[in-house]
Write a protein that holds these residues in place. Structure first.
Motif, short mmCIF file in Angstrom:
data_model
loop_
_atom_site.label_atom_id
_atom_site.label_comp_id
_atom_site.label_asym_id
_atom_site.label_seq_id
_atom_site.Cartn_x
_atom_site.Cartn_y
_atom_site.Cartn_z
N GLN A 42 0.81 -1.21 0.00
CA GLN A 42 0.00 0.00 0.00
C GLN A 42 0.85 1.27 0.00
N PRO A 43 0.59 2.18 -0.93
CA PRO A 43 1.27 3.47 -0.85
C PRO A 43 0.62 4.26 0.28
N GLY A 44 1.23 5.33 0.72
CA GLY A 44 0.60 6.12 1.78
C GLY A 44 1.05 7.56 1.71
N GLU A 45 0.33 8.38 2.42
CA GLU A 45 0.68 9.79 2.51
C GLU A 45 1.92 9.94 3.39
N GLN A 46 2.83 10.83 3.00
CA GLN A 46 3.93 11.20 3.89
C GLN A 46 3.54 12.47 4.64
N LEU A 47 4.37 12.85 5.59
CA LEU A 47 4.16 14.14 6.25
C LEU A 47 4.29 15.24 5.22
N SER A 48 3.53 16.30 5.40
CA SER A 48 3.68 17.45 4.50
C SER A 48 5.04 18.10 4.77
N VAL A 76 5.45 20.40 7.93
CA VAL A 76 5.51 19.67 9.20
C VAL A 76 6.87 18.98 9.34
N ARG A 77 7.32 18.38 8.24
CA ARG A 77 8.63 17.72 8.28
C ARG A 77 9.72 18.74 8.62
N ARG A 87 9.40 21.55 10.23
CA ARG A 87 9.24 21.97 11.62
C ARG A 87 9.86 20.94 12.58
N LEU A 88 9.64 19.67 12.26
CA LEU A 88 10.17 18.62 13.14
C LEU A 88 11.69 18.54 13.07
N MET A 89 12.23 18.70 11.85
CA MET A 89 13.70 18.70 11.72
C MET A 89 14.28 19.88 12.51
N ALA A 92 12.94 21.33 15.12
CA ALA A 92 12.82 21.05 16.55
C ALA A 92 13.91 20.10 17.02
N PHE A 93 14.23 19.13 16.17
CA PHE A 93 15.30 18.18 16.53
C PHE A 93 16.64 18.91 16.62
N LYS A 94 16.91 19.78 15.62
CA LYS A 94 18.18 20.52 15.63
C LYS A 94 18.25 21.46 16.83
#
Ligand SMILES: [Zn+2]
Lengths: 216, 90
Positions: free
Chosen positions: B66-72, B75-76, B78-80, B82-84
């Motif tokens: 099944q294919p699926g949606e990734q994070l937009s 958002v990706r 923003r998360l990177m 936040a990690f940095k």
């Protein structure tokens, strides 16, 4: 920094120490490998795609904040998914969309239609009345794409708990132990939900292949 | 689902209708030994259930596809970020 292009993720202790050391490639690899499944699972608890994405975002933020406290009592993936499921449940509650996890959503009857088998009065009770027909190999692209679409439809129509379990097991490749830990359900319960879901999907494929072969 | 064998030992037998309900347990290696042996002896003599099992396995493989949606992207990003932000030294 590590590179995981097309490869599998490394063992948990490598993941954990990389995250603690601030390895951005590792964090990116986790994001890109797990978020798809997390979105899918979150979506079963909340009412919109946007809510699901917020839940996944909040989960990753919690992971970033808590990685130093991770004790390794479960796999990293199980830990992340447990955070996700808790966040998704809370969000679902706020949206007044609750999954009846404790209530049985199935009647306990068989997964395969009993009328497909001979009754007790037959020579061979319980044997197939009409044997399953062989399926064509979906080698051509159009057929494969149709099968994918059909499965997506079948998954979307499953009761939520069945959908969550088959997603974790068969789409995301979690083990049954991981799924039990993530969802706090018993192995027997996990198996019933998975079996019913797979049986429904197989039936859909059977119906589809029957119509394809009848048309040829 | 069991029939008496000789010397009082119970030899398990599955009908086709019973076998299709334990396929997931069988594939997970979650059956106890008499049940597992009963599934295998049934499969050894029943081509219909063999085909059913093959199709069940094919279904499991197909679901994995099944294919699926990734994070937009926002958002990706923003998360990177936040990690940095948590690891400014690296
Ligand atoms: Zn059979």
């Amino acid at each position: 920094m590590a590179s995981f292009a097309g490869g599998a993720l490394p063992p948990d202790h490598v993941i954990v120490s990389a995250l603690r050391a601030g390895d951005e490639a590792m964090f990116a690899a986790l994001l890109d490998t797990w978020s798809r499944g997390m979105l899918r699972v979150a979506r079963s608890y909340v009412s919109t795609d946007d809510s699901a994405e917020e839940v996944v975002q909040d989960t990753w933020l919690a992971v970033i904040g808590a990685i130093d406290d991770f004790e390794g009592r479960s796999s990293v993936r199980t830990w992340v998914y447990r955070i996700l499921v808790n966040a998704a449940k809370k969000r679902g509650l706020r949206e007044s969309r609750t999954l009846p996890w404790s209530a049985l959503e199935f009647d306990g009857g068989p997964g395969v239609d009993p009328s497909r088998f001979h009754g007790v009065d037959a020579g061979l009770p319980g044997s197939w009345k009409v044997a399953p027909a062989a399926w064509p190999t979906p080698e051509n692209q159009a057929l494969a794409a149709e099968v994918r679409g059909l499965i997506a439809e079948a998954l979307a129509e499953l009761p939520p708990r069945q959908r969550i379990v088959i997603t974790l097991r068969d789409v995301e490749g979690c083990t049954s132990e991981e799924v039990c830990d993530i969802l706090d359900i018993s192995p027997a319960n996990q198996r019933v939900l998975l079996h019913r879901a797979r049986t429904v999907v197989r039936d859909r494929l059977e119906g589809y292949f029957r119509s394809v072969m009848a048309a040829e | 689902m069991g029939t008496e064998g000789k010397a009082g030992s119970v030899v398990k037998r599955f009908t086709c209708g019973e076998l299709v309900e334990v396929v997931t347990a069988y594939l997970d290696d979650a059956l106890d030994e008499p049940d597992r042996a009963a599934v295998e002896s049934h499969l050894a003599r029943c081509a219909d259930c063999g085909l059913y099992l093959d199709q069940f396995r094919a279904t499991v493989r197909a679901v994995a596809d099944q294919p699926g949606e990734q994070l937009s992207q926002p958002v990706r990003d923003r998360l990177m970020a936040a990690f940095k932000a948590r690891h400014p030294s690296s």
